[in-house]
Motif scaffolding. Structure first.
Motif, PDB file in Angstrom:
ATOM      1  N   LYS A 112       0.838  -1.199   0.000  1.00  0.00           N
ATOM      2  CA  LYS A 112       0.000   0.000   0.000  1.00  0.00           C
ATOM      3  C   LYS A 112       0.874   1.250   0.000  1.00  0.00           C
ATOM      4  CE  LYS A 112      -3.951  -2.116   2.166  1.00  0.00           C
ATOM      5  NZ  LYS A 112      -4.533  -2.540   3.440  1.00  0.00           N
ATOM      6  N   LYS A 113       2.059   1.142   0.586  1.00  0.00           N
ATOM      7  CA  LYS A 113       2.935   2.309   0.658  1.00  0.00           C
ATOM      8  C   LYS A 113       3.934   2.342  -0.490  1.00  0.00           C
ATOM      9  CE  LYS A 113       0.652   4.009   3.114  1.00  0.00           C
ATOM     10  NZ  LYS A 113       0.021   5.332   2.965  1.00  0.00           N
ATOM     11  N   VAL A 114       4.169   1.176  -1.091  1.00  0.00           N
ATOM     12  CA  VAL A 114       5.076   1.134  -2.243  1.00  0.00           C
ATOM     13  C   VAL A 114       4.257   0.665  -3.440  1.00  0.00           C
ATOM     14  CG1 VAL A 114       7.272   0.272  -3.120  1.00  0.00           C
ATOM     15  CG2 VAL A 114       6.934   0.500  -0.666  1.00  0.00           C
ATOM     16  N   GLY A 115       3.695   1.610  -4.152  1.00  0.00           N
ATOM     17  CA  GLY A 115       2.825   1.273  -5.273  1.00  0.00           C
ATOM     18  C   GLY A 115       3.623   0.899  -6.508  1.00  0.00           C
ATOM     19  N   MET A 116       2.917   0.358  -7.497  1.00  0.00           N
ATOM     20  CA  MET A 116       3.641  -0.084  -8.691  1.00  0.00           C
ATOM     21  C   MET A 116       2.809   0.143  -9.957  1.00  0.00           C
ATOM     22  SD  MET A 116       5.732  -3.559  -9.119  1.00  0.00           S
ATOM     23  CE  MET A 116       7.084  -3.605 -10.269  1.00  0.00           C
ATOM     24  N   VAL A 117       3.481   0.618 -10.993  1.00  0.00           N
ATOM     25  CA  VAL A 117       2.857   0.774 -12.307  1.00  0.00           C
ATOM     26  C   VAL A 117       3.603  -0.159 -13.253  1.00  0.00           C
ATOM     27  CG1 VAL A 117       2.392   2.365 -14.196  1.00  0.00           C
ATOM     28  CG2 VAL A 117       2.215   3.152 -11.839  1.00  0.00           C
ATOM     29  N   ILE A 150     -14.036   2.778 -15.260  1.00  0.00           N
ATOM     30  CA  ILE A 150     -12.905   3.626 -14.869  1.00  0.00           C
ATOM     31  C   ILE A 150     -13.014   3.942 -13.374  1.00  0.00           C
ATOM     32  CG2 ILE A 150     -11.857   5.893 -15.210  1.00  0.00           C
ATOM     33  CD1 ILE A 150     -12.995   5.714 -18.125  1.00  0.00           C
ATOM     34  N   PHE A 151     -14.212   4.302 -12.960  1.00  0.00           N
ATOM     35  CA  PHE A 151     -14.437   4.639 -11.561  1.00  0.00           C
ATOM     36  C   PHE A 151     -14.036   3.473 -10.646  1.00  0.00           C
ATOM     37  CE2 PHE A 151     -16.871   4.915  -7.690  1.00  0.00           C
ATOM     38  CZ  PHE A 151     -16.808   6.249  -7.354  1.00  0.00           C
ATOM     39  N   GLU A 152     -14.528   2.279 -10.983  1.00  0.00           N
ATOM     40  CA  GLU A 152     -14.256   1.128 -10.129  1.00  0.00           C
ATOM     41  C   GLU A 152     -12.771   0.753 -10.140  1.00  0.00           C
ATOM     42  OE1 GLU A 152     -15.903  -0.385  -7.819  1.00  0.00           O
ATOM     43  OE2 GLU A 152     -17.589   0.958  -8.174  1.00  0.00           O
ATOM     44  N   ASN A 153     -12.116   0.982 -11.253  1.00  0.00           N
ATOM     45  CA  ASN A 153     -10.682   0.721 -11.305  1.00  0.00           C
ATOM     46  C   ASN A 153      -9.950   1.578 -10.286  1.00  0.00           C
ATOM     47  OD1 ASN A 153      -9.006  -0.948 -13.408  1.00  0.00           O
ATOM     48  ND2 ASN A 153     -10.953  -0.511 -14.402  1.00  0.00           N
ATOM     49  N   VAL A 154     -10.244   2.865 -10.307  1.00  0.00           N
ATOM     50  CA  VAL A 154      -9.531   3.782  -9.417  1.00  0.00           C
ATOM     51  C   VAL A 154      -9.984   3.569  -7.971  1.00  0.00           C
ATOM     52  CG1 VAL A 154      -8.981   6.191  -8.958  1.00  0.00           C
ATOM     53  CG2 VAL A 154      -9.281   5.408 -11.306  1.00  0.00           C
ATOM     54  N   ALA A 155     -11.249   3.213  -7.798  1.00  0.00           N
ATOM     55  CA  ALA A 155     -11.770   3.035  -6.442  1.00  0.00           C
ATOM     56  C   ALA A 155     -11.366   1.690  -5.842  1.00  0.00           C
ATOM     57  CB  ALA A 155     -13.296   3.160  -6.458  1.00  0.00           C
ATOM     58  N   TYR A 156     -10.709   0.863  -6.647  1.00  0.00           N
ATOM     59  CA  TYR A 156     -10.385  -0.491  -6.177  1.00  0.00           C
ATOM     60  C   TYR A 156      -9.561  -0.487  -4.892  1.00  0.00           C
ATOM     61  CZ  TYR A 156      -8.790  -5.357  -6.406  1.00  0.00           C
ATOM     62  OH  TYR A 156      -8.526  -6.661  -6.122  1.00  0.00           O
ATOM     63  N   GLY A 157      -8.467   0.283  -4.920  1.00  0.00           N
ATOM     64  CA  GLY A 157      -7.597   0.332  -3.753  1.00  0.00           C
ATOM     65  C   GLY A 157      -8.303   0.873  -2.516  1.00  0.00           C
ATOM     66  N   PRO A 158      -8.960   2.045  -2.621  1.00  0.00           N
ATOM     67  CA  PRO A 158      -9.700   2.569  -1.464  1.00  0.00           C
ATOM     68  C   PRO A 158     -10.729   1.585  -0.930  1.00  0.00           C
ATOM     69  CG  PRO A 158      -9.500   4.270  -3.133  1.00  0.00           C
ATOM     70  CD  PRO A 158      -8.914   3.029  -3.723  1.00  0.00           C
ATOM     71  N   ILE A 169      -1.942   4.705 -13.295  1.00  0.00           N
ATOM     72  CA  ILE A 169      -1.177   5.531 -12.356  1.00  0.00           C
ATOM     73  C   ILE A 169      -2.137   6.162 -11.343  1.00  0.00           C
ATOM     74  CG2 ILE A 169       0.267   7.594 -12.132  1.00  0.00           C
ATOM     75  CD1 ILE A 169       1.514   6.850 -14.861  1.00  0.00           C
ATOM     76  N   ALA A 170      -3.271   6.654 -11.840  1.00  0.00           N
ATOM     77  CA  ALA A 170      -4.274   7.213 -10.933  1.00  0.00           C
ATOM     78  C   ALA A 170      -4.726   6.167  -9.928  1.00  0.00           C
ATOM     79  CB  ALA A 170      -5.471   7.724 -11.732  1.00  0.00           C
ATOM     80  N   ARG A 171      -4.884   4.958 -10.401  1.00  0.00           N
ATOM     81  CA  ARG A 171      -5.317   3.857  -9.538  1.00  0.00           C
ATOM     82  C   ARG A 171      -4.298   3.627  -8.424  1.00  0.00           C
ATOM     83  NH1 ARG A 171      -6.176  -1.648 -12.716  1.00  0.00           N
ATOM     84  NH2 ARG A 171      -3.909  -1.686 -12.591  1.00  0.00           N
ATOM     85  N   THR A 172      -3.022   3.740  -8.800  1.00  0.00           N
ATOM     86  CA  THR A 172      -1.969   3.573  -7.803  1.00  0.00           C
ATOM     87  C   THR A 172      -1.985   4.738  -6.813  1.00  0.00           C
ATOM     88  OG1 THR A 172      -0.663   2.443  -9.470  1.00  0.00           O
ATOM     89  CG2 THR A 172       0.511   3.225  -7.519  1.00  0.00           C
ATOM     90  N   LEU A 173      -2.206   5.956  -7.342  1.00  0.00           N
ATOM     91  CA  LEU A 173      -2.204   7.129  -6.469  1.00  0.00           C
ATOM     92  C   LEU A 173      -3.351   7.083  -5.459  1.00  0.00           C
ATOM     93  CD1 LEU A 173      -1.460   9.947  -9.068  1.00  0.00           C
ATOM     94  CD2 LEU A 173       0.147   8.833  -7.506  1.00  0.00           C
ATOM     95  N   ALA A 174      -4.448   6.461  -5.847  1.00  0.00           N
ATOM     96  CA  ALA A 174      -5.631   6.433  -4.985  1.00  0.00           C
ATOM     97  C   ALA A 174      -5.354   5.708  -3.675  1.00  0.00           C
ATOM     98  CB  ALA A 174      -6.796   5.774  -5.719  1.00  0.00           C
ATOM     99  N   VAL A 175      -4.346   4.859  -3.664  1.00  0.00           N
ATOM    100  CA  VAL A 175      -4.002   4.126  -2.440  1.00  0.00           C
ATOM    101  C   VAL A 175      -3.113   4.986  -1.541  1.00  0.00           C
ATOM    102  CG1 VAL A 175      -3.154   1.881  -1.615  1.00  0.00           C
ATOM    103  CG2 VAL A 175      -4.133   2.061  -3.863  1.00  0.00           C
ATOM    104  N   GLU A 176      -2.721   6.170  -2.019  1.00  0.00           N
ATOM    105  CA  GLU A 176      -1.842   7.072  -1.299  1.00  0.00           C
ATOM    106  C   GLU A 176      -0.502   6.448  -0.923  1.00  0.00           C
ATOM    107  OE1 GLU A 176      -3.767   8.943   2.003  1.00  0.00           O
ATOM    108  OE2 GLU A 176      -5.708   8.636   1.077  1.00  0.00           O
ATOM    109  N   PRO A 177       0.227   5.989  -1.899  1.00  0.00           N
ATOM    110  CA  PRO A 177       1.543   5.434  -1.596  1.00  0.00           C
ATOM    111  C   PRO A 177       2.540   6.564  -1.338  1.00  0.00           C
ATOM    112  CG  PRO A 177       1.220   5.446  -3.950  1.00  0.00           C
ATOM    113  CD  PRO A 177      -0.023   6.033  -3.345  1.00  0.00           C
ATOM    114  N   GLU A 178       3.702   6.216  -0.828  1.00  0.00           N
ATOM    115  CA  GLU A 178       4.775   7.199  -0.700  1.00  0.00           C
ATOM    116  C   GLU A 178       5.820   6.995  -1.783  1.00  0.00           C
ATOM    117  OE1 GLU A 178       6.119   6.784   3.309  1.00  0.00           O
ATOM    118  OE2 GLU A 178       4.161   7.317   4.132  1.00  0.00           O
TER     119      GLU A 178
END
Lengths: 299, 389, 252
Positions: free
Chosen positions: C86-91, C102-110, C159-168
Motif C-alpha cells: 500500500k505504501k510502495v505502489g507499482m505501475v 474507470i471509476f471502479e478501477n480507481v476506487a479499487y484500492g480505497p 497511475i491514478a489507480r496507484t495514487l488512490a491508495v496514497e503510496p509514498e
C-alpha cells in the motif's frame, strides 16, 4: 516409385479422412434417426402431461421435472466445491507440489471412475451410512433418509460431475492474466481479496461452462441413480428431498427394456430420447461455444 | 490541482508494517485448502465403502461379519414375523434378471418392528446363513456359472469377465483405429476450417448420454446388423461392442489429437526438410512420436468401455455366457451390477458379490488411469524434453 | 541532500539456482526520480520488483540481503507485505486495467482499504485522476469500461489507480514502453509533477527518457549494479567504461 508413393499417400490420407467423416456421419445419423422417430409424438402436451395407461400414453412431465430437480440440487452441491478446488489448484497450491499433484490425480481418477461405481458408492455411503445414520440419530431409527431419494441421487451425481466443473473453472482461472493479479496485489489487496474481486469475476464464463457441462452430464447419466433414487413410475411429483423421482434417462432405459409392451410405446421412447438428446446436445453446444470464445480471448 | 485528501492515519513505520493477522484471509485459505482435499477424500471413501460392502464374502466365517449381515437381513424382512422361514427361502425374494423393476422401492425396506422380536431369532438365523453363504460364495467366485437367483445360487464371475473382455475387445477394435486415424486427419491433414468442425462435433458426441447411445443400439443398430449378418439373437456382444465404440471414440480421439499436436514442430519440419511428404511425415514421424499419448488414449478408452453400464444393459442381451462367438449375448460386470443391485436384498451374499464386482471394476479402472498417468506421461515428457534440451 | 527513502544492502536474488542480482547496494533519495537502465535481462526489473516484494509471487525466487524502506527492513519476517504494497505502489509495463469501469478501477484500492462511502470514493477518484492528468479526458465517462480507453489513457488511469491508495513510493516498470511518443510525453510530464509528492523509481530501456525525467540513474549489467549517480554525471562523464559504452549505444 514416386508415383506409387503418391498413390499410397493419397490412400492413407483418404483413410484418415474417411475415419473422420465416418464419425461425423454416425453422429448425424444418430441425431436424424432419433429426431425422426420422436418428432411425431413430440408436442407441448408431451412435455407437460403426466404419463397415462401404464406409461403407454401421455407425456413425460414428471421425468423432466425430476431431471431438472436432480441437476439443480447436483449443481448446488458440485459447482461451489468444484470452483473452490479449482481456485486452490491455481491460486494456493504450489505448482507441482505433492499435494497439488495428488489432488489433480484424484480429480482425473474421479473423472474415469465408471458411473456405476458412483451408484454403488451412493448406495453404500449416502443411503446406508449417512442416511441410516441420520435416521438412527435424529428419528430414532424410523426409516426416512436411509433409502433412495432425490437428495442422495443428486449428491451421487454431484461427485460424478465434480471433475467436469474443476477442469472448466481451472482452465478459465488460468486464462485470467497474471498482470491483473499483480495489479491488484500491488494496490495492497490481499490474496483472498484478489481472488474474490479479480480472479473469480474474471473466470465467470468458465464457471458457467463448467456448470453447463456438469448439468448436461448429470441430466444424461443413468447408472449412478439406478439405485440411489430414480423411480419407474410415480403418480405425484417429488415434494421433499426424501422423495424418489422420475428421470428422463431412467425412463428411456425402463421403457426400452422392461415395459410390458415395448413396441406399443416405441414412439414415446423415441420422443423421450429425442428430448434428452436435444437437451444435452443444446447444453453441450452452448458450452463449446462459450469455451471456444474464452480460448480465443486467452490467446 | 486539488489537495490530496487527508491521510487515512496510516503512517509508514515499523509498527504499521508489523505482520497482521487477517481472519478472513486465514479462513479463506483453510477452507479452500480443505475443500480441495475433497477429491482425494472422495476417492478414498469410494474405495472404502464399495470395498467394505463386499468384505463379508471374505469374512463370512467370522461371527461379527455374519451378525452384521444378519441384522441387515432382518431389516429387510422386518415386517415379517417368520424370520427363519424367510432366511431359508431367501431366493424367492431375489429377482428374475428380466423382471420388472419395483415401482417405489418401498417394500424392499420393510418396516423395522420391535427389536426384541429380532433378537429371538438371531441365533437361529445366524447358523443358517453361516453355512449357506460360505458355500455359495467363496467356492464359486471362480466358477463358470453366474446364477445368483436360484435355489442353489452360484456366483461364478468367469462369464462376466469373459463377457466384459469380449465387449471391450470388440469396442476397441472399432474405436481405436477409427479414432486414431480421425485424430491424425484432424491434426495433420485437415484444413483449419474442417478441423474446427470435426473437433467440436466429436466433443458433442462425448456429450451424448450413454442411455441414448444404448437406445440407438437397441432400436436401430441391432436390427441393422441383424439384417447384414443374419444371426439369431438381435442383441449380442457385437452390437454392444460397436455401440460402446461410439462412447470410446471421443475419448481416444481427443487424447490422441492432443498428443499429436503436442509433437514439437521441429520434428515435422526436420522430416519435411529432408524431402518426406506430408503423409510420410505424419505416419512415420508424428504418429510414432505421439505413441505414449496414443497408448494413454487407448487405456482410457478401455477404461470407459470396461465400466460402461447403460449401453451394456441395453444392447448386449445380458446373458452370462462364456463363448467366443461375437454374435452371442454377453453380460458384463457393470451391467450385472446395474441390473441386479436395485432388486437385491441388502446385506445378502448376492449384494456383497455385486459390491465385490464394483470393487474389482474400480480397482481396474483406477489402475488403468494410474498407468496412463504415470508411465505414459513420464515417457512423453522424457521423449520431448530429453531430446530437446 | 534529501533523505534516503530506500536503502538496499547486499541484495542478492536467485531464480532457482541462477543468480539474477548480485549483491546490490544503493540508496534512493526521497521525492526524487531514480532511473534504472541497462540492457534487457540485466536485472533492473527484477530489482525494482524486490522493492515491494512482488517477487514473492514466484515460488523459485530466493533473496538474501536487506531492503530498508524508511529504515525498516521489508524482508524481515515480521513485515506485512500487504501493508508494504500500500505504501510502495507499482505501475506496470503493460497497462493492466481491470475489466471494470474507470471509476471502479480507481476506487479499487480505497475499497480494499475499507472506504465504501460513495462521496468519499468520488472524492478520491476525482483527485487521483486529476493528479494523473486524465480527469478532463474521462470525467464524463467514469462509468464506462476502462477497456475502452486508449493505451496511453489506460496507463495514466493505472497511475491514478496507484495514487488512490496514497503510496509514498511509486515503482514504474517501463511505464511508457508500449506507448506512442505523445502518450510517452504525457507520462513523462506526469512523472515530473509527481516527484513533488512521491519518491519515484522508474525502470526504462529508453536512455533519453532516463536522461529527461530522472535525477539519479543506476546502470545495471548482468545482475550487477555497475554505476549509480546523478543522472547528469552518468550521461556525461560516467566513471565506468561499461556505462559509457552502453550510453553511447555501443551495445545493448
Amino acid at each position: 516409385m514416386r508415383r506409387q508413393n503418391a498413390i499410397t499417400g493419397g490412400l492413407f490420407i483418404g483413410l484418415t479422412a474417411f475415419s473422420a467423416i465416418l464419425i461425423i456421419a454416425v453422429i448425424i445419423i444418430l441425431l436424424v434417426v432419433i429426431i425422426n422417430g420422436g418428432k411425431g409424438t413430440f408436442s407441448w402436451e408431451f412435455l407437460t402431461a403426466f404419463p397415462e395407461d401404464g406409461m403407454m400414453k401421455g407425456g413425460i412431465f414428471p421425468a423432466i421435472y425430476g431431471t431438472v430437480l436432480l441437476v439443480l440440487i447436483m449443481s448446488i452441491a458440485a459447482v461451489p466445491f468444484g470452483a473452490i478446488t479449482a481456485v486452490y489448484l491455481t491460486e494456493y497450491a504450489r505448482e507441482n507440489s505433492i499435494i497439488a499433484q495428488s489432488i489433480r490425480f484424484a480429480v482425473r481418477t474421479l473423472a474415469t471412475v465408471p458411473s456405476i461405481i458412483f451408484g454403488l458408492f451412493g448406495l453404500g455411503f449416502f443411503i446406508k451410512f449417512v442416511g441410516t445414520g441420520m435416521d438412527d440419530v435424529f428419528l430414532g431409527g424410523q426409516l426416512k433418509w436411509g433409502q433412495p431419494n432425490i437428495l442422495w441421487a443428486s449428491f451421487t451425481m454431484a461427485l460424478l460431475t465434480l471433475p467436469v466443473v474443476i477442469v472448466s473453472v481451472e482452465e478459465a482461472i488460468r486464462a485470467v492474466p497474471r498482470e491483473l493479479r499483480e495489479a491488484s496485489l500491488a494496490l495492497g489487496a490481499t490474496k483472498w481479496e484478489t481472488i474474490k474481486r479479480i480472479v473469480i469475476p474474471g473466470s465467470r464464463s468458465g464457471i458457467m461452462t463448467g456448470t453447463i457441462l456438469a448439468v448436461s452430464r448429470g441430466a444424461g447419466e443413468v447408472a449412478p441413480i439406478l439405485f440411489t433414487g430414480a423411480a419407474y413410475y410415480l403418480a405425484t411429483l417429488p415434494t421433499s428431498l426424501s422423495d424418489q423421482f422420475m428421470n428422463l434417462g431412467y425412463h428411456i432405459y425402463i421403457m426400452a427394456t422392461q415395459s410390458a409392451n415395448v413396441d406399443e410405446s416405441l414412439s414415446i421412447q423415441f420422443a423421450t430420447t429425442m428430448v434428452l438428446l436435444l437437451l444435452t446436445f443444446t447444453l453441450n453446444l452452448a458450452a463449446v461455444i462459450i469455451r471456444s470464445r474464452l480460448r480465443r480471448k486467452a490467446r | 490541482m486539488k489537495e490530496p485528501i487527508e491521510k487515512t492515519g496510516f503512517v509508514f513505520s515499523r509498527e504499521s508494517l508489523k505482520k497482521r493477522f487477517r481472519l478472513s484471509e486465514f479462513l479463506a485459505e483453510k477452507i479452500i485448502t480443505g475443500v480441495a482435499f475433497l477429491s482425494i477424500t472422495i476417492i478414498v471413501l469410494i474405495f472404502f465403502f464399495v470395498f467394505k460392502e463386499s468384505l463379508p464374502i471374505f469374512a463370512s466365517t467370522k461371527k461379527d461379519a455374519a451378525k452384521i449381515e444378519n441384522v441387515q437381513q432382518q431389516e429387510q424382512y422386518g415386517g415379517d414375523t417368520n424370520v427363519a422361514t424367510n432366511a431359508l427361502g431367501q431366493e424367492q425374494y431375489g429377482l428374475e434378471p428380466s423382471g420388472p423393476v419395483n415401482a417405489s422401492g418401498q417394500e424392499q425396506y420393510g418396516v423395522i418392528e420391535a427389536d426384541s422380536l429380532m433378537m429371538d431369532h438371531q441365533v437361529m438365523v445366524e447358523d443358517n446363513r453361516d453355512h449357506g453363504s460360505e458355500k455359495a460364495t467363496v467356492k464359486s467366485l471362480l466358477g463358470k456359472k453366474w446364477l445368483p437367483v436360484s435355489d442353489n445360487p452360484r456366483y461364478g464371475l468367469i462369464p462376466l469377465f469373459v463377457g466384459t473382455l469380449k465387449i471391450t475387445l470388440i469396442a476397441m477394435l472399432f474405436a481405436a483405429p477409427i479414432a486414431i486415424l480421425a485424430a491424425l486427419f484432424s491434426a495433420a491433414f485437415a484444413p483449419y476450417w474442417l478441423r474446427e468442425i470435426i473437433k467440436p462435433a466429436i466433443e458433442l458426441l462425448a456429450g451424448f448420454p450413454s442411455v441414448v447411445i444404448g437406445f440407438f443400439a437397441l432400436m436401430v443398430m441391432a436390427s441393422f446388423f441383424q439384417d447384414i449378418f443374419g444371426y439369431d439373437g438381435r442383441l449380442n456382444a457385437f452390437v454392444g461392442g460397436v455401440a460402446m465404440a461410439l462412447a470410446a471414440i471421443p475419448i481416444i480421439f481427443t487424447i490422441t489429437e492432443d498428443a499429436l499436436t503436442a509433437v514439437p514442430r521441429t520434428y515435422t519440419e526436420a522430416s519435411l526438410a529432408l524431402g518426406a511428404s506430408r503423409w510420410q511425415t505424419a505416419l512415420f514421424v508424428t504418429l510414432p512420436a505421439a505413441t505414449p499419448g496414443i497408448f494413454a488414449a487407448i487405456l482410457l478408452g478401455i477404461g470407459r468401455v470396461f465400466g460402461e453400464t447403460m449401453i451394456a444393459l441395453m444392447a448386449t442381451g445380458n446373458a452370462a455366457l462364456t463363448s467366443v462367438n461375437p454374435f452371442e449375448s454377453v453380460r458384463t460386470l457393470a451391467a450385472t451390477i446395474g441390473a441386479e443391485m436395485a432388486e437385491v436384498v441388502f446385506g445378502d451374499t448376492h449384494y456383497n458379490v455385486l459390491f465385490l464386482i464394483g470393487s474389482l471394476l474400480f480397482i481396474f479402472t483406477f489402475s488403468l488411469n494410474a498407468l496412463a498417468e504415470f508411465y505414459v506421461k513420464g515417457k512423453l515428457v522424457k521423449r520431448f524434453q530429453g531430446k530437446q534440451s | 541532500m534529501k533523505d534516503i527513502k530506500i536503502k538496499t544492502r547486499d541484495l542478492t536474488l536467485y531464480y532457482g539456482a541462477n543468480m539474477a542480482l548480485n549483491s546490490i547496494s544503493l540508496d534512493i533519495p526521497e521525492k526524487e526520480v531514480t532511473a534504472f537502465i541497462g540492457p534487457s535481462g540485466c536485472g533492473k526489473s527484477t530489482f525494482l520488483r524486490t522493492l515491494n516484494r512482488m517477487n514473492d509471487l514466484i515460488d523459485s525466487v530466493r533473496i538474501t540481503g536487506e531492503v530498508l524502506v524508511d529504515s525498516v527492513n521489508i524482508y524481515d519476517k515480521q513485515i506485512d507485505v500487504v501493508n508494504l504494497r500500500k505504501k510502495v505502489g507499482m505501475v506496470f509495463q503493460k497497462s493492466n486495467p481491470f475489466a471494470k469501469s474507470i471509476f471502479e478501477n480507481v476506487a479499487y484500492g480505497p475499497r480494499i482499504n475499507g472506504i465504501n462511502k460513495k462521496s468519499d470514493l468520488e472524492g478520491i477518484v476525482e483527485s487521483s485522476l486529476q493528479k494523473a492528468f486524465i480527469w478532463e479526458e474521462v470525467k464524463d465517462r467514469l462509468h464506462d469500461s476502462a477497456m475502452g480507453l486508449s493505451g496511453g489513457q489506460q496507463q495514466r488511469m493505472c497511475i491514478a489507480r496507484t495514487l488512490a491508495v496514497e503510496p509514498e513510493i511509486i515503482l514504474m516498470d517501463e511505464p511508457a514502453s508500449a506507448l506512442d511518443p505523445i502518450s510517452t510525453a504525457k507520462i513523462e510530464e506526469l512523472i515530473f509533477e509527481l516527484k513533488k509528492d512521491y519518491t519515484i523509481v522508474i525502470v526504462t530501456h529508453n536512455m533519453q527518457q532516463a536522461a529527461r525525467v530522472s535525477d539519479l540513474t543506476a546502470f545495471f549489467y548482468l545482475g550487477e549494479l555497475i554505476e549509480f549517480g546523478k543522472t547528469r554525471k552518468i550521461f556525461t562523464t560516467p566513471d565506468k567504461k561499461h556505462t559509457e559504452e552502453y550510453i553511447t549505444g555501443r551495445f545493448g
